[in-house]
Design an enzyme around this catalytic site. Structure first.
Site, PDB file in Angstrom:
ATOM      1  N   ARG A 123      41.942  35.434  31.073  1.00  0.00           N
ATOM      2  CA  ARG A 123      41.397  35.961  32.501  1.00  0.00           C
ATOM      3  C   ARG A 123      39.935  37.068  32.061  1.00  0.00           C
ATOM      4  NH1 ARG A 123      40.029  30.610  37.430  1.00  0.00           N
ATOM      5  NH2 ARG A 123      40.309  29.695  35.995  1.00  0.00           N
ATOM      6  N   GLN A 128      37.322  34.560  27.021  1.00  0.00           N
ATOM      7  CA  GLN A 128      35.949  33.699  27.490  1.00  0.00           C
ATOM      8  C   GLN A 128      35.842  32.516  26.610  1.00  0.00           C
ATOM      9  OE1 GLN A 128      32.371  35.109  28.886  1.00  0.00           O
ATOM     10  NE2 GLN A 128      33.600  35.776  30.825  1.00  0.00           N
ATOM     11  N   ASP A 131      39.255  30.123  26.024  1.00  0.00           N
ATOM     12  CA  ASP A 131      39.433  29.713  27.500  1.00  0.00           C
ATOM     13  C   ASP A 131      39.554  27.804  27.999  1.00  0.00           C
ATOM     14  OD1 ASP A 131      40.174  29.027  29.823  1.00  0.00           O
ATOM     15  OD2 ASP A 131      38.717  30.149  31.619  1.00  0.00           O
ATOM     16  N   SER A 134      38.828  26.623  31.050  1.00  0.00           N
ATOM     17  CA  SER A 134      37.664  26.141  32.100  1.00  0.00           C
ATOM     18  C   SER A 134      36.492  25.074  30.905  1.00  0.00           C
ATOM     19  CB  SER A 134      37.071  27.495  31.684  1.00  0.00           C
ATOM     20  OG  SER A 134      37.451  28.323  32.724  1.00  0.00           O
ATOM     21  N   TYR A 231      41.815  33.219  40.831  1.00  0.00           N
ATOM     22  CA  TYR A 231      42.477  32.364  40.943  1.00  0.00           C
ATOM     23  C   TYR A 231      42.767  32.688  42.798  1.00  0.00           C
ATOM     24  CZ  TYR A 231      43.661  31.024  36.310  1.00  0.00           C
ATOM     25  OH  TYR A 231      44.260  30.669  35.562  1.00  0.00           O
TER      26      TYR A 231
END
Length: 376
Positions: A123, A128, A131, A134, A231
């Site tokens: 992360r 991004q 990911d 996500s 997290y």
């Protein structure tokens, strides 16, 4: 490179790891692409659409993967599927790394397959676009609310009619990660009164920005309840007890509860107890998004809707698969964004890199398990 895209064989899996759009871009980069026949059919991507963008269609898994440098899949292969993969190939997929089937790592290592787990994408800012957790969680959070609204069977927004006023539904989102935030936004768009809770302090501002009310015990432990990776941390029994007391008093008034709390590598925390369920009104709904890791409610059952005194508990183990076209499109773009990290200037596969993203994702290589997070 030769890139092969295999059809998913796990029950209920509707996604595919490439779309005609991403095939066009891969071919444009100089790669050859072979897609197994029928791989995208359930998601609405026909073989002819792949062919039109320059892909070859393989008759089965073995023929599709023959001679491949890289294999794309959505879900981790079963041990029996490994036989179709060529020796030394790079396999890029969602490996479900904390619940790997016994014998799978041995099977991969026997063929010197380099397995890269999309769940282990770090992360960090430059990762991004890669990911996959996500991208898939976003859709899962949306779909959880849609499923909950359908099961609830009543109107979500306030409606003022000549025959009287219908009160808006009350929706409570438990866990405000990517899925939870999308669930909040979706429930708000549908006109519900939305509250949400999370153990991470940063979530409070995020919840407020979406127009929902934040519910949590905000003590000193709460202020430190987030890992460097973003997290949620495992909370102490004392905090859990205080939060459970607050939740119990709040949940009894709710119409729809969406639970999303997961901790990587651990069983899902229990957020909604049997006693809490029994205080809810008949007709209320709980959608347990954590059911595949044991569930946030002990009464939930995977891929079933359980009735407890008129309260419906829905456990959907693969919500993104209920939106196959969009879920496939986003996952395929995640793979497309990642591929340059393992591609040399010549266009060939290159895993000899110290890139932190690649090293974090590699599980097996050259006949060995190389990731400390999955070593037994």
């Amino acid at each position: 490179m030769k890139i092969s895209v295999l059809r998913e064989r796990r029950s209920g899996e509707t996604r595919v790891a490439a779309t005609p759009e991403t095939v066009k871009k891969l071919v444009g980069l100089g790669h050859s692409v072979t897609v197994e026949s029928g791989a995208g059919t359930v998601a609405g991507f026909m073989d002819d659409a792949y062919k039109a963008e320059g892909a070859r269609i393989g008759s089965d898994a073995a023929e599709t993967a023959k001679g491949a440098d890289v294999v794309f899949k959505v879900r981790v292969p079963e041990v029996a599927e490994v036989a179709a993969l060529p020796d030394g190939v790079a396999l890029i997929t969602l490996m479900d790394p904390f619940a790997i089937e016994p014998g799978l790592l041995d099977a991969l290592n026997a063929r010197k397959i380099a397995a890269l787990s999309m769940e282990f994408t770090p992360r960090i800012s430059r990762a991004q676009s890669m990911d996959a957790l996500s991208s898939q969680s976003n859709l899962a959070g949306y779909r959880a609310v849609i499923e909950g609204a359908q099961i609830y069977g009543r109107a979500m927004p306030m409606m003022m009619t000549a025959a009287g006023t219908i009160a808006p539904a009350k929706v409570f989102i438990m866990g405000v990660g990517v899925a939870g935030l999308q669930a909040i936004a979706t429930a708000r768009r549908l006109g519900a009164v939305v509250t949400a809770t999370d153990v991470r302090p940063a979530a409070k501002e995020q919840v407020a920005s979406l127009g929902a009310k934040f519910i949590a015990v905000e003590d000193e432990e709460f202020k430190a309840a987030e890992t460097a990776g973003g997290y949620a941390k495992q909370m102490s029994p004392e905090y859990q007890a205080k939060q459970a007391e607050l939740t119990a008093s709040h949940i009894t008034k709710q119409d729809i509860v969406i639970t999303t709390a997961l901790i990587p590598g651990r069983a899902a925390p229990v957020l909604v107890t049997e006693a809490m369920v029994k205080t809810m009104k008949p007709g209320s709904v709980i959608v347990d998004m954590a059911v595949s890791q044991g569930g946030n409610c002990p009464l939930s059952k995977s891929d079933e809707i359980v009735d407890v005194g008129g309260v419906k508990l829905a456990g959907f183990s693969n919500l993104p698969a209920r939106l196959p076209a969009d879920a496939s499109s986003l996952f395929a773009k995640n793979l497309l964004a990642f591929l340059p990290l393992v591609t040399a200037e010549t266009g060939a596969l290159n895993l000899d890199t110290d890139d932190e993203i690649v090293t974090a994702m590699l599980l097996t290589r050259n006949g060995e398990t190389v990731n400390d997070r999955v070593k037994s």
